[in-house]
Design an enzyme around this catalytic site. Structure first.
Site, PDB file in Angstrom:
ATOM      1  N   GLU A  80       0.818  -1.199   0.000  1.00 23.16           N
ATOM      2  CA  GLU A  80       0.000   0.000   0.000  1.00 23.16           C
ATOM      3  C   GLU A  80       0.861   1.261   0.000  1.00 23.16           C
ATOM      4  O   GLU A  80       0.575   2.233  -0.712  1.00 23.16           O
ATOM      5  CB  GLU A  80      -0.925   0.011   1.229  1.00 23.16           C
ATOM      6  CG  GLU A  80      -1.914  -1.141   1.267  1.00 23.16           C
ATOM      7  CD  GLU A  80      -1.395  -2.346   2.048  1.00 23.16           C
ATOM      8  OE1 GLU A  80      -2.208  -3.024   2.692  1.00 23.16           O
ATOM      9  OE2 GLU A  80      -0.164  -2.603   1.996  1.00 23.16           O
ATOM     10  N   CYS A 139      -0.283   0.280   7.504  1.00 24.19           N
ATOM     11  CA  CYS A 139      -0.732   0.655   6.165  1.00 24.19           C
ATOM     12  C   CYS A 139      -2.111   1.315   6.207  1.00 24.19           C
ATOM     13  O   CYS A 139      -2.422   2.171   5.378  1.00 24.19           O
ATOM     14  CB  CYS A 139      -0.761  -0.571   5.261  1.00 24.19           C
ATOM     15  SG  CYS A 139       0.888  -1.213   4.898  1.00 24.19           S
ATOM     16  N   MET A 194      19.641 -45.856  -9.627  1.00 28.22           N
ATOM     17  CA  MET A 194      19.970 -47.261  -9.775  1.00 28.22           C
ATOM     18  C   MET A 194      20.185 -47.851  -8.382  1.00 28.22           C
ATOM     19  O   MET A 194      20.353 -47.116  -7.400  1.00 28.22           O
ATOM     20  CB  MET A 194      21.215 -47.437 -10.634  1.00 28.22           C
ATOM     21  CG  MET A 194      21.101 -46.839 -12.030  1.00 28.22           C
ATOM     22  SD  MET A 194      19.658 -47.427 -12.962  1.00 28.22           S
ATOM     23  CE  MET A 194      20.034 -49.196 -13.118  1.00 28.22           C
ATOM     24  N   TRP A 210      22.326 -37.655 -14.030  1.00 34.08           N
ATOM     25  CA  TRP A 210      21.124 -36.950 -13.624  1.00 34.08           C
ATOM     26  C   TRP A 210      19.945 -37.661 -14.260  1.00 34.08           C
ATOM     27  O   TRP A 210      19.988 -38.031 -15.425  1.00 34.08           O
ATOM     28  CB  TRP A 210      21.165 -35.501 -14.058  1.00 34.08           C
ATOM     29  CG  TRP A 210      22.192 -34.683 -13.370  1.00 34.08           C
ATOM     30  CD1 TRP A 210      23.411 -34.322 -13.855  1.00 34.08           C
ATOM     31  CD2 TRP A 210      22.089 -34.105 -12.066  1.00 34.08           C
ATOM     32  NE1 TRP A 210      24.072 -33.552 -12.943  1.00 34.08           N
ATOM     33  CE2 TRP A 210      23.279 -33.402 -11.827  1.00 34.08           C
ATOM     34  CE3 TRP A 210      21.099 -34.117 -11.080  1.00 34.08           C
ATOM     35  CZ2 TRP A 210      23.510 -32.724 -10.634  1.00 34.08           C
ATOM     36  CZ3 TRP A 210      21.333 -33.443  -9.901  1.00 34.08           C
ATOM     37  CH2 TRP A 210      22.530 -32.745  -9.683  1.00 34.08           C
ATOM     38  N   THR A 242      20.136 -38.716   2.803  1.00 35.92           N
ATOM     39  CA  THR A 242      20.449 -37.922   1.617  1.00 35.92           C
ATOM     40  C   THR A 242      21.745 -37.143   1.810  1.00 35.92           C
ATOM     41  O   THR A 242      22.561 -37.020   0.886  1.00 35.92           O
ATOM     42  CB  THR A 242      19.295 -36.959   1.304  1.00 35.92           C
ATOM     43  OG1 THR A 242      18.126 -37.720   1.001  1.00 35.92           O
ATOM     44  CG2 THR A 242      19.622 -36.054   0.128  1.00 35.92           C
ATOM     45  N   ARG A 286      21.005 -21.284  -6.110  1.00 39.05           N
ATOM     46  CA  ARG A 286      22.246 -20.960  -6.809  1.00 39.05           C
ATOM     47  C   ARG A 286      22.019 -20.349  -8.184  1.00 39.05           C
ATOM     48  O   ARG A 286      22.980 -19.961  -8.844  1.00 39.05           O
ATOM     49  CB  ARG A 286      23.105 -22.222  -6.966  1.00 39.05           C
ATOM     50  CG  ARG A 286      23.519 -22.849  -5.645  1.00 39.05           C
ATOM     51  CD  ARG A 286      24.457 -24.016  -5.855  1.00 39.05           C
ATOM     52  NE  ARG A 286      23.825 -25.125  -6.537  1.00 39.05           N
ATOM     53  CZ  ARG A 286      23.083 -26.061  -5.941  1.00 39.05           C
ATOM     54  NH1 ARG A 286      22.880 -25.988  -4.636  1.00 39.05           N
ATOM     55  NH2 ARG A 286      22.540 -27.052  -6.631  1.00 39.05           N
TER      56      ARG A 286
END
Length: 357
Positions: free
Chosen positions: A46, A78, A157, A164, A190, A201
């Protein structure tokens, strides 16, 4: 209001933890000023619209995607700015979801003799700020689970080889998902297997220097001091159970917090509540099949973003999610597909779990 919503979306990478808000000032059917909340800590939508309108704001109608604030925070209210500018009418898409302030901004405007209305394009405004609204009403962030797999549902796999599966175009889109998120969550499996950075990035994404909180669910505190994310700027939150020794991490750029355990795992719901307290509206989960399956099983996933690559990887592979307790068709999770589009050769599917599940 549609224009205000498009403006609001411009703050998707820089406004959080504040909501994305847009404002359009109209006078005699002509737009005289417009703005959006460009960056947290700076002027709200605003105020930016009023600055651009100048004296033309007097007697105008303000279309704003969220009820104007009425409290003093990092910036003045505001609602007060709209009153001083002489705005004649304010139309808000949705009211402020926080109970302590809901409706107060509109009340201040009414008391000042300004006509107010709310509910115009409400559904679209709610969709834009799903994470902010969830944090305000359910005290946890909106959880988006990102998955990438071959067309036959393989993520790697059997040896762990996975770089990738998807194309550069799909991976670039993931960068945009990261930039929209207040936190990125993964599991220790992971981290040990891939040593990810979990940062934004992409050079073409302007985040104003904001990086998501990196969240690692690491029950036994196995994360090594050599983990790439520990040497990066920003916050890395390592979540453990009990009082596993964190001495080896004292000199690292990391915060270790203990949480309760449920069925031998960290209570992910408790972690999400902690992130909400820290002002996180949206969490992006980038994890292996174990954590993905756990979150799905506990109904802690609000949206799935699945990148499907057009190749078949065969039988000697790891599957998309690990759900050992799902043994019959009755256990399956039914999805509603909300969007499908191409990124390079890959297909991105955005889906939600059916409420009946």
């Amino acid at each position: 209001m549609a224009r205000a919503l498009r403006l609001a979306e411009r703050g998707q990478y820089t406004a959080h933890p504040n909501p994305m808000v847009g404002c359009v000032l109209v006078k005699d059917d002509v737009i005289v000023g417009e703005g959006w909340h460009e960056k947290t800590g700076e002027a709200h939508a605003e105020v930016n619209a009023l600055r651009r309108a100048g004296e033309a704001a007097r007697g105008s109608t303000a279309y704003v995607t969220l009820e104007p604030c009425s409290h003093h925070g990092k910036t003045p209210p505001c609602s007060e700015a709209l009153i001083k500018a002489g705005v004649r009418k304010v139309i808000a898409a949705i009211q402020d979801p926080f109970q302590k302030s809901s409706g107060h901004g509109l009340e201040c405007l009414l008391e000042a003799g300004i006509e107010v209305q709310s509910g115009l394009m409400q559904s679209a405004a709610e969709e834009l700020n799903r994470g902010f609204l969830m944090r305000a009403t359910r005290q946890r962030p909106f959880v988006r689970l990102k998955l990438a797999a071959s067309i036959d549902g393989a993520i790697s796999m059997a040896s762990g080889e996975s770089q990738w599966i998807t194309s550069p175009a799909a991976r670039a889109d993931v960068q945009r998902l990261r930039a929209r998120s207040g936190a990125i969550m993964t599991g220790i499996g992971t981290v040990l297997a891939d040593n990810p950075s979990l940062t934004v990035r992409a050079a073409d994404i302007e985040t104003g220097g904001i990086q998501p909180i990196r969240v690692v669910l690491d029950r036994h505190l196995r994360i090594p001091v050599s983990a790439a994310m520990l040497s990066l700027e920003g916050t890395t939150l390592v979540c453990r159970t009990g009082d596993h020794d964190a001495t080896h991490l004292l000199s690292s750029n990391v915060e270790v917090v203990s949480f309760l355990s449920v069925d031998g795992r960290i209570d992910a719901h408790e972690v999400l509540m902690e992130l909400a307290v820290r002002g996180v509206n949206n969490v992006l989960v980038e994890a292996g099949p174990s954590l993905a399956g756990y979150l799905l099983g506990r109904n802690l996933v609000d949206e799935l973003v699945i990148y499907q690559a057009p190749h078949i990887m065969g039988s000697q592979t790891m599957r998309l999610v690990n759900t050992p307790s799902w043994t019959t068709l009755a256990d399956r999770k039914n999805l509603t597909i909300n969007d499908t589009r191409r990124f390079g050769p890959d297909t991105r599917i955005i889906a939600t779990l059916n409420q009946a599940d």
